[in-house]
Design an enzyme around this catalytic site. Structure first.
Site, PDB file in Angstrom:
ATOM      1  N   LYS A  13      31.125  -4.664  -5.844  1.00 16.90           N
ATOM      2  CA  LYS A  13      29.778  -4.340  -5.348  1.00 16.90           C
ATOM      3  C   LYS A  13      28.702  -5.220  -5.978  1.00 16.90           C
ATOM      4  O   LYS A  13      27.818  -5.708  -5.291  1.00 16.90           O
ATOM      5  CB  LYS A  13      29.436  -2.869  -5.630  1.00 16.90           C
ATOM      6  N   ARG A  88      25.334   8.473  -5.606  1.00 19.85           N
ATOM      7  CA  ARG A  88      26.686   8.636  -6.151  1.00 19.85           C
ATOM      8  C   ARG A  88      27.368   9.900  -5.642  1.00 19.85           C
ATOM      9  O   ARG A  88      28.558  10.086  -5.856  1.00 19.85           O
ATOM     10  CB  ARG A  88      26.653   8.673  -7.681  1.00 19.85           C
ATOM     11  N   ARG A 122      41.230  -7.708 -16.548  1.00 18.39           N
ATOM     12  CA  ARG A 122      40.098  -8.587 -16.863  1.00 18.39           C
ATOM     13  C   ARG A 122      40.064  -8.948 -18.349  1.00 18.39           C
ATOM     14  O   ARG A 122      40.333  -8.110 -19.207  1.00 18.39           O
ATOM     15  CB  ARG A 122      38.773  -7.924 -16.470  1.00 18.39           C
ATOM     16  N   ARG A 153      37.138  -5.674 -22.626  1.00 13.41           N
ATOM     17  CA  ARG A 153      35.987  -4.787 -22.791  1.00 13.41           C
ATOM     18  C   ARG A 153      36.463  -3.343 -22.908  1.00 13.41           C
ATOM     19  O   ARG A 153      37.446  -2.948 -22.279  1.00 13.41           O
ATOM     20  CB  ARG A 153      35.009  -4.945 -21.622  1.00 13.41           C
ATOM     21  N   ARG A 164      37.215   6.825 -14.249  1.00  7.90           N
ATOM     22  CA  ARG A 164      36.154   6.345 -13.361  1.00  7.90           C
ATOM     23  C   ARG A 164      36.571   6.450 -11.897  1.00  7.90           C
ATOM     24  O   ARG A 164      35.774   6.836 -11.037  1.00  7.90           O
ATOM     25  CB  ARG A 164      35.797   4.898 -13.702  1.00  7.90           C
TER      26      ARG A 164
END
Length: 206
Positions: A13, A88, A122, A153, A164
């Site tokens: 996004k 949301r 990632r 991260r 999430r």
């Protein structure tokens, strides 16, 4: 043109929002940016948000809605907006309809299992700031650009990603049905290259 960009965490996004904002000259508005700006300026709402976040809690729906409502009154939103990360949930979507209903909602469709792989694979370089994925760099922990040791991260671990995606499925995914019933939702295949996804969006927007 008033747009909303929907999609699960890791669906791309943020990247697509930047492309859309640049091509169509729309302000890219995310709740995270609104929170930070209000906290920085120490507005009454910003002070309230800081107090809530400092206590370890999520910002309540009504406060988030007020922050977005206030942001959409700015001069740069007179010709439209691009919302990323808001609404949301159904409460926020219904509230938005009352003061600044969107014209179109673009949904980035990506298989949730692939998203988990996208995020957990990632790797980031703390020195040059570039990001990479294990699908392209393999198991190396050295930055291909500057030689610094790559890091993962803290939000990119499996447990956090699963949580999430669970929150997304419970709260945000129902917005797809909400906007479909309004005739405003268009889905694009988010499981393509960045340029290919953007080409689909441009066709949708004409």
């Amino acid at each position: 043109m008033k747009l909303i960009l929907l999609g699960a965490p890791g669906s791309g996004k943020g990247t697509q929002a930047a492309y859309i904002s640049d091509k169509y000259d729309l302000p890219h508005i995310s709740t995270g940016d609104i929170f930070r700006e209000n906290i920085k300026k120490q507005t009454p709402l910003g002070l309230k948000v800081k107090e809530i976040m400092d206590s370890g809690n999520f910002c309540p729906n009504d406060v988030t809605v007020e922050l977005v409502k206030d942001r959409l009154k700015n001069e740069d939103c007179k010709k439209g907006y691009l919302l990323d990360g808001f609404p949301r949930n159904l409460f926020q979507a219904e509230a938005l309809d009352e003061f600044c209903s969107p014209d179109l909602v673009i949904n980035l469709e990506v298989d949730l299992n692939k998203i988990e792989r996208r995020i957990t694979g990632r790797r980031s370089c703390p020195k040059c700031g570039n990001s990479f994925h294990v699908d392209f760099i393999g198991n190396t922990n050295v930055c291909p650009d500057c030689g610094e040791t790559l890091i993962i991260r803290k939000d990119d671990n499996v447990e956090t990603v699963k949580e999430r995606l669970h929150v997304y499925s419970e709260q945000t995914a129902p917005l797809i049905d909400f906007y479909t019933k309004q005739g405003k939702l268009v889905s694009v295949d988010g499981d393509k290259t960045i340029d290919e996804v953007f080409e689909q969006i441009v066709k949708v927007l004409g």
